[in-house]
Design an enzyme around this catalytic site. Structure first.
Site, mmCIF file in Angstrom:
data_model
loop_
_atom_site.group_PDB
_atom_site.id
_atom_site.type_symbol
_atom_site.label_atom_id
_atom_site.label_comp_id
_atom_site.label_asym_id
_atom_site.label_seq_id
_atom_site.Cartn_x
_atom_site.Cartn_y
_atom_site.Cartn_z
ATOM 1 C CB CYS A 179 -11.646 25.842 40.960
ATOM 2 S SG CYS A 179 -11.816 26.356 39.255
ATOM 3 C CB CYS B 243 -9.472 27.035 44.912
ATOM 4 S SG CYS B 243 -11.169 27.475 44.531
ATOM 5 C CB CYS C 203 -19.431 24.893 46.620
ATOM 6 S SG CYS C 203 -20.482 24.160 45.357
#
Length: 138
Positions: free
Chosen positions: A8, A80, A87
């Protein structure tokens, strides 16, 4: 043993709650990691609501994904949208699963209302983790 990572944004609430439930439901079938694209520390309210369900995450730490670049993950779960979209690199070629759970850290109101938001997200994550483990026979 298979490796699973939960990602997350800040590795403080949703991924920490998921970490607790995946460890609980999968027992020794999974090595569970949790990380964020940032580190915000483990949220005390996440610790509190998990303790209410008999799961202790008080010793968990908030970790950055870069700490696990050498781990090959069999399962990569983003909890999320921000983590999924931002990322830069998720190690491993394993199964990728995304579910955007509401962020209880953004809840406002009285302490009871905020804790209710945490409990609501916690319940969703608990159901998700249990089903994930059962569906894969872990």
């Amino acid at each position: 043993m298979k490796n699973l990572i939960i990602l997350c944004t800040g590795n403080s609430c949703r991924s920490q709650i998921a970490d607790g439930y995946f460890k609980h439901f999968a027992n020794d079938e999974l090595k569970v990691y949790s990380a964020g694209i940032e580190t915000h520390g483990v949220n005390p309210r996440a610790i509190k609501v998990m303790a209410e369900d008999g799961i202790d995450i008080s010793a968990n730490t908030s970790n950055n994904i870069t700490e696990y670049l050498d781990v090959n993950f069999d399962y990569i779960i983003t909890v999320c949208d921000h983590a999924q979209e931002n990322c830069p690199y998720i190690p491993g070629s394993g199964e990728r699963v995304h579910y955007n759970f509401p962020d209880p850290a953004k809840a406002t109101g009285t302490e009871d209302q905020i804790l209710d938001s945490f409990r609501s997200t916690q319940g969703m994550i608990k159901d998700f983790a249990k089903k994930f483990v059962e569906d894969r026979g872990l």
